[in-house]
Design a protein around this motif. Sequence first.
Motif, short mmCIF file in Angstrom:
data_model
loop_
_atom_site.label_atom_id
_atom_site.label_comp_id
_atom_site.label_asym_id
_atom_site.label_seq_id
_atom_site.Cartn_x
_atom_site.Cartn_y
_atom_site.Cartn_z
N SER A 57 -29.34 8.25 -42.27
CA SER A 57 -29.51 9.45 -41.43
C SER A 57 -28.67 10.62 -41.94
CB SER A 57 -29.12 9.14 -39.98
OG SER A 57 -27.74 8.83 -39.89
N THR A 58 -27.93 10.41 -43.02
CA THR A 58 -27.07 11.45 -43.58
C THR A 58 -27.44 11.69 -45.04
OG1 THR A 58 -25.39 9.88 -44.32
CG2 THR A 58 -25.18 10.75 -42.07
N PRO A 59 -27.13 12.87 -45.59
CA PRO A 59 -27.42 13.14 -47.01
C PRO A 59 -26.77 12.13 -47.94
CG PRO A 59 -26.94 15.19 -45.87
CD PRO A 59 -26.63 14.09 -44.90
N ILE A 60 -25.51 11.77 -47.67
CA ILE A 60 -24.83 10.84 -48.56
C ILE A 60 -25.45 9.44 -48.48
CG2 ILE A 60 -23.04 10.16 -46.90
CD1 ILE A 60 -21.07 10.15 -49.26
N GLY A 61 -25.92 9.07 -47.30
CA GLY A 61 -26.58 7.78 -47.15
C GLY A 61 -27.90 7.74 -47.90
N LEU A 62 -28.67 8.81 -47.80
CA LEU A 62 -29.93 8.90 -48.53
C LEU A 62 -29.69 8.85 -50.03
CD1 LEU A 62 -31.70 11.70 -46.43
CD2 LEU A 62 -32.40 9.30 -46.58
N TYR A 74 -37.39 5.16 -50.85
CA TYR A 74 -36.02 5.68 -50.90
C TYR A 74 -35.97 7.07 -51.55
CZ TYR A 74 -34.75 0.74 -50.17
OH TYR A 74 -34.63 -0.53 -49.68
N LEU A 75 -36.70 7.23 -52.65
CA LEU A 75 -36.66 8.51 -53.36
C LEU A 75 -37.34 9.62 -52.57
CD1 LEU A 75 -37.31 7.32 -57.04
CD2 LEU A 75 -35.19 8.29 -56.11
N HIS A 76 -38.47 9.31 -51.94
CA HIS A 76 -39.13 10.32 -51.11
C HIS A 76 -38.22 10.76 -49.97
CE1 HIS A 76 -43.06 11.09 -52.70
NE2 HIS A 76 -43.44 9.82 -52.67
N ALA A 77 -37.57 9.80 -49.32
CA ALA A 77 -36.68 10.11 -48.21
C ALA A 77 -35.51 10.97 -48.68
CB ALA A 77 -36.18 8.82 -47.57
N GLY A 124 -33.88 18.23 -49.29
CA GLY A 124 -34.48 19.46 -49.79
C GLY A 124 -34.29 19.70 -51.26
N LEU A 125 -34.36 18.65 -52.07
CA LEU A 125 -34.09 18.79 -53.50
C LEU A 125 -35.31 19.22 -54.31
CD1 LEU A 125 -31.83 15.67 -54.18
CD2 LEU A 125 -31.14 18.01 -53.66
N ALA A 126 -36.48 19.06 -53.75
CA ALA A 126 -37.70 19.37 -54.50
C ALA A 126 -37.75 20.82 -54.96
CB ALA A 126 -38.93 19.06 -53.64
N ALA A 127 -37.06 21.71 -54.27
CA ALA A 127 -37.06 23.12 -54.64
C ALA A 127 -36.16 23.42 -55.83
CB ALA A 127 -36.62 23.96 -53.44
N ASP A 128 -35.43 22.42 -56.31
CA ASP A 128 -34.51 22.61 -57.43
C ASP A 128 -34.82 21.59 -58.53
OD1 ASP A 128 -32.40 23.43 -59.02
OD2 ASP A 128 -30.88 22.30 -57.90
N PRO A 129 -35.98 21.70 -59.18
CA PRO A 129 -36.41 20.68 -60.15
C PRO A 129 -35.49 20.52 -61.35
CG PRO A 129 -37.80 22.63 -60.31
CD PRO A 129 -36.97 22.79 -59.08
N LYS A 130 -34.79 21.58 -61.75
CA LYS A 130 -33.91 21.52 -62.91
C LYS A 130 -32.50 21.04 -62.56
CE LYS A 130 -36.96 23.14 -65.83
NZ LYS A 130 -37.49 22.29 -66.94
N GLY A 131 -32.23 20.88 -61.27
CA GLY A 131 -30.91 20.45 -60.84
C GLY A 131 -30.73 18.95 -60.96
N PRO A 132 -29.48 18.47 -60.92
CA PRO A 132 -29.23 17.03 -61.02
C PRO A 132 -29.81 16.28 -59.83
CG PRO A 132 -27.23 18.21 -60.37
CD PRO A 132 -28.24 19.25 -60.74
N VAL A 180 -16.21 20.13 -47.35
CA VAL A 180 -16.19 21.01 -46.19
C VAL A 180 -17.55 21.03 -45.49
CG1 VAL A 180 -15.84 23.37 -45.38
CG2 VAL A 180 -14.39 22.44 -47.21
N THR A 181 -18.60 21.19 -46.29
CA THR A 181 -19.94 21.34 -45.72
C THR A 181 -20.58 20.01 -45.34
OG1 THR A 181 -21.02 21.23 -47.89
CG2 THR A 181 -20.29 23.40 -47.13
N GLY A 182 -20.20 18.93 -46.03
CA GLY A 182 -20.86 17.66 -45.78
C GLY A 182 -22.25 17.59 -46.37
N GLU A 183 -22.60 18.60 -47.16
CA GLU A 183 -23.91 18.66 -47.80
C GLU A 183 -23.77 18.43 -49.30
OE1 GLU A 183 -26.76 19.01 -46.14
OE2 GLU A 183 -25.69 19.15 -44.24
N LEU A 184 -24.88 18.07 -49.94
CA LEU A 184 -24.87 17.85 -51.38
C LEU A 184 -24.63 19.16 -52.12
CD1 LEU A 184 -27.88 15.39 -51.76
CD2 LEU A 184 -25.46 14.83 -51.70
#
Length: 317
Positions: free
Chosen positions: A144-149, A206-209, A215-223, A231-235
Amino acid sequence: MNHLTLPASPLPALVAATGERAQVRFIEFFTAQIRNPNTRRAYARAAGEFMAWCEDNGLRSLAEVQPVHVAAYVELLGRERSAPTVKQRLAAIRHLFDWLVVGQVIPVNPAASVRGPRHVVKKGKTAVLAPDEARHLLDSIDASTPIGLRDRALIGLMAYSFARVGAALAMKVEDVYVQNRRLWVRLHEKGGKRHEMPCHHNLETYLHAYLDGCGLAADPKGPLFRTLGRVTGELTRTPLPQANAYAMIRRRAAAAEIETKIGNHTFRATGITAYLKNGGTLERAAAMANHASTRTTQLYDRRRDELTLDEVERILI
């Protein structure tokens, strides 16, 4: 050049005393000849320690190094280090002197005739999980969290695609793609080899989730796998380092109460063993793991462990 791992500056005294050509050739060995950063780091350490030993034993230039010196060093090293380590160090020394010979710095390779310790490996040392343990570990991760996904997707990728952790962490978002209505992954393996595999249905989930939930699909060239902002708790957009991946795996294993001391390579071995136990062939496993030889794949096959355990229980005392 700050990304290169070279022997500490200044250059070893033996190299400096041999002349400018030797100095240039020595640096070229680590910058132009060796492309893999891990190999470069290991060879630099091996060369630096050998040169230091030579200096301590009265040698003043590369031209003075003889096979007897290399043999004495290997003998001494064998009393302190394991056979695989000694063989790796000798290989580094031999390759370095080969490079110097080709560059006409020295006439012959003093390490060419020196034999390393005998070492036969029929079974790898990597810890392996039973299929139910691996399943429990994956299910124990809070998705349920970004780090868990992220963590579930990374562990799942290594288990279901037999990916090395280095290849997994080098992936970009665009390396997860759809082909023939199925999700595929593109792995960049050692030696610049590109390896593509379709995803197991669990890995696809797992990868789709992960991609959709973060929201990584918008950054195809990113890792693909990223660090988490404190601080943010986000990737973030910083690639996840291998040491962080290892710490994460140990943390997840502890939380799942798995006592086996597992590491990054565990899931590659776990996936290969599970595949072979369910009727997969060694040749296909080698192709899926991108191994050049089935001999390498056999190191990951732990089916014999279960046979040994069954036989041990026959000792009725």
